[in-house]
Every structure is written in C-alpha cells, then in structure tokens.
Write an enzyme that holds these catalytic residues in place. Structure first.
Site, PDB file in Angstrom:
ATOM      1  N   ASP A 160     -21.238  28.427  -8.884  1.00 23.76           N
ATOM      2  CA  ASP A 160     -19.974  28.815  -9.527  1.00 23.76           C
ATOM      3  C   ASP A 160     -19.811  30.335  -9.555  1.00 23.76           C
ATOM      4  OD1 ASP A 160     -17.572  28.335 -10.754  1.00 23.76           O
ATOM      5  OD2 ASP A 160     -18.430  28.136 -12.767  1.00 23.76           O
ATOM      6  N   GLY A 161     -18.562  30.763  -9.502  1.00 18.46           N
ATOM      7  CA  GLY A 161     -18.257  32.190  -9.647  1.00 18.46           C
ATOM      8  C   GLY A 161     -17.778  32.869  -8.374  1.00 18.46           C
ATOM      9  N   ASN A 184     -11.679  19.552  -8.218  1.00 21.70           N
ATOM     10  CA  ASN A 184     -11.270  20.744  -7.461  1.00 21.70           C
ATOM     11  C   ASN A 184     -10.021  20.515  -6.592  1.00 21.70           C
ATOM     12  OD1 ASN A 184     -14.702  21.905  -6.997  1.00 21.70           O
ATOM     13  ND2 ASN A 184     -13.193  22.607  -8.482  1.00 21.70           N
ATOM     14  N   TRP A 185      -9.617  19.253  -6.407  1.00 21.43           N
ATOM     15  CA  TRP A 185      -8.355  18.978  -5.689  1.00 21.43           C
ATOM     16  C   TRP A 185      -7.175  19.572  -6.446  1.00 21.43           C
ATOM     17  CZ3 TRP A 185      -8.965  17.399  -0.914  1.00 21.43           C
ATOM     18  CH2 TRP A 185     -10.021  16.551  -0.570  1.00 21.43           C
ATOM     19  N   ARG A 215     -21.791  24.533 -18.831  1.00 21.55           N
ATOM     20  CA  ARG A 215     -21.352  23.138 -18.754  1.00 21.55           C
ATOM     21  C   ARG A 215     -21.773  22.501 -17.430  1.00 21.55           C
ATOM     22  NH1 ARG A 215     -16.423  26.116 -19.205  1.00 21.55           N
ATOM     23  NH2 ARG A 215     -15.659  26.652 -17.147  1.00 21.55           N
ATOM     24  N   SER A 218     -19.743  20.173 -15.757  1.00 21.70           N
ATOM     25  CA  SER A 218     -18.582  19.982 -14.873  1.00 21.70           C
ATOM     26  C   SER A 218     -18.697  18.749 -13.974  1.00 21.70           C
ATOM     27  CB  SER A 218     -18.330  21.243 -14.036  1.00 21.70           C
ATOM     28  OG  SER A 218     -18.080  22.358 -14.866  1.00 21.70           O
ATOM     29  N   GLU A 227     -34.285  20.418 -16.450  1.00 20.49           N
ATOM     30  CA  GLU A 227     -34.277  21.683 -17.181  1.00 20.49           C
ATOM     31  C   GLU A 227     -33.045  22.458 -16.721  1.00 20.49           C
ATOM     32  OE1 GLU A 227     -36.282  22.579 -19.597  1.00 20.49           O
ATOM     33  OE2 GLU A 227     -37.352  20.668 -19.389  1.00 20.49           O
TER      34      GLU A 227
END
Ligand code: IPE
Ligand code: IPE
Ligand code: MG
Length: 251
Positions: free
Chosen positions: A29-30, A77-78, A203, A205, A216
């Site tokens: 992510d990011g 993501n659609w 999160r 997601s 972990e």
C-alpha cells in the site's frame, strides 16, 4: 580500492535462519501517496511498486523464505477511476510477459488467487501461461492476489461446500477447518506467518481473512515503492522478537 555497498545478499547476521517465516504476506500500500509526494500521477507509483515487489521476491529467495503472497488488486479496487484500473490491468499483463523468462531462470512458481474470471481476457491468458509454465518450478512459491477479496473467498468456499452436501457427497458434520481450507483459493499454501502492510494503515482491507488468523502483523510507515531490503530486514527483526503463543501460555 572501493568497497561495494552491502547489498544484504546473504541473510543478515542478526536474523536467525531457523526462525524465518515460511510464508510472508504483503499488503503493498501507498503507491498513490508515493507518487503524489513527488508531484507524479498515481500510476507512476504503481509502476515503481512493481520494482519493489521484484526486489522483495528476490530477497525472499536469497534469504531462504519459501513463500510470498502479495496483494495486487482487491475486489474493492474496481471502485477506483477507470483509467487507474485500466492502467493496473495493463501493467499486470505487461509485467507478467516481461518477467516470465526470469521467473523460469530463478525457478519461481507463480500462482494467482482471486476471481480471475472477471479480469480482462488478455490478462487471464497471460496468467494462464505464467501459471502453467512455472508450475513445475521448485524455487520460491509466489502468489499474487488479484481481484481478491477475503469475504468473497469465504462465500465461494461456502457455496462449494453446500453444493457437496446437497449432492450427498459429504454430510454437514464433515465440515471442519481441514475441509473448509481445501475450498479456499489458497488450499495448497500454508497460512502466512507474517503479514506486512506498508504506508502505516492499520487494517486488513479484506485480505486473507481466514488465513491470517494467527499471522504476526507488522505495519510500517514506509510507502510500498520505498520498501526495500533494509525495510524487510526490519520487519523480520520485529517478527523474530514476537512471542507466538497461539492461544497457549509460556511454560
Ligand atoms: C496500493 O497503493 C496499490 C493498489 C491498491 C493497487 P495505493 O494505490 O492504494 O496507494 P495509496 O494508498 O492511494 O497511497
Ligand atoms: C489494499 O489497499 C489493496 C491492495 C494493496 C491491493 P487499498 O489502498 O485498496 O486499501 P484501503 O482502501 O486503504 O483499505
Ligand atoms: Mg491504498
């Protein structure tokens, strides 16, 4: 004479080779924020993100981690702008085609999990070729979650089990964890020991909801395109400090 910068090709000495995760899952992510910070369009972050994933795969191989699962595209993501979605689909396709020869050389076995039938036909074809060609490779198991949603995966498993009961193949009593997991996309894979999420979001997601039960969780503020060997090293150090109790207590 100049000394080469250390590329951490070998397992860093502060990591215990006997206590490495067998399966690492990563929520990459990011990418959008990485691009935004540089005044670039979001898609440039995705492009750079591919390099980060390649580097992580190679690092897992170098350090003796046998399995990596990466979240590339979620069922949610659609809902992004159609240009971004289209860019991603084309990117996946191009990267697969471009990297196949190297995956063969490096003995990578690639698999895709998710609702693949809803992906563009040309991408589905590329996926089929890559999975088939690499099926007998004996190196790292590389799983890419594409059009993947944990809830959808669980519902799909429920439907398929319900069908078996309805057809009289099994009784409802026979449904246990062992049977249930056989109906997941990841039936052949061990559950992740370590989940890494970049960009600081705390999160899941909709990723691997069943499989992450005892993973972990490691969250880093590093944005995905910047996630490199030394960031992975930090994640593994943190992992090796964890006390995995699985509901039991220390002696
Ligand atoms: C992750 O990066 C890549 C995908 C979801 C495909 P993002 O695109 O979510 O980047 P941010 O979170 O907007 O920065
Ligand atoms: C999760 O990232 C999906 C992938 C990395 C493919 P998102 O950016 O879509 O997740 P949210 O929207 O922050 O929860
Ligand atoms: Mg995001």
């Amino acid at each position: 004479m100049t000394t080469k910068p250390t590329l951490l090709q070998q397992l860093p000495p502060d990591l215990d080779g006997n206590r490495l995760p067998k399966q690492v899952a990563v929520i990459m992510d990011g990418n959008g924020r990485w691009a935004g910070q540089r005044g670039l369009p979001r898609v440039m972050g995705h492009r750079k993100g591919v390099d980060a994933l390649k580097a992580l795969l190679r690092c897992c191989r170098d350090w003796g981690i046998p399995g990596l699962t990466a979240y590339a595209f979620s069922t949610e993501n659609w809902g992004r702008p159609s240009e971004e979605v289209a860019f991603l689909m084309t990117l996946f396709e191009r990267v697969l085609r471009r990297e196949l020869a190297e995956m063969m050389r490096e003995q990578v076995r690639i698999r895709f999990v998710g609702n693949l039938s809803a992906l563009p036909d040309s991408l589905q074809a590329e996926i089929a070729v890559a999975m088939e060609e690499t099926a007998n490779n004996t190196g790292i198991e590389f799983t890419v979650a594409t059009n993947y949603g944990g809830r959808q995966e669980i519902l799909r498993a429920c439907r398929s089990i319900a069908q078996q009961v309805q057809d009289g193949e099994i009784t409802a009593d026979a449904i246990d964890e062992q049977l249930f997991r056989q109906h997941l996309y990841t039936a052949d894979l061990p559950d992740p020991d370590l989940l890494i999420r970049t960009s600081g979001e705390m999160r899941i997601s909709n990723f691997l909801l069943w499989q992450l039960a005892y993973a972990e969780i490691y969250v880093t503020d590093t944005l995905w395109p910047d996630f490199d060997r030394s960031a992975f090293h930090q994640a593994l150090l943190a992992y090796q400090k964890r006390d995995r109790r699985f509901g039991k207590i220390r002696e």
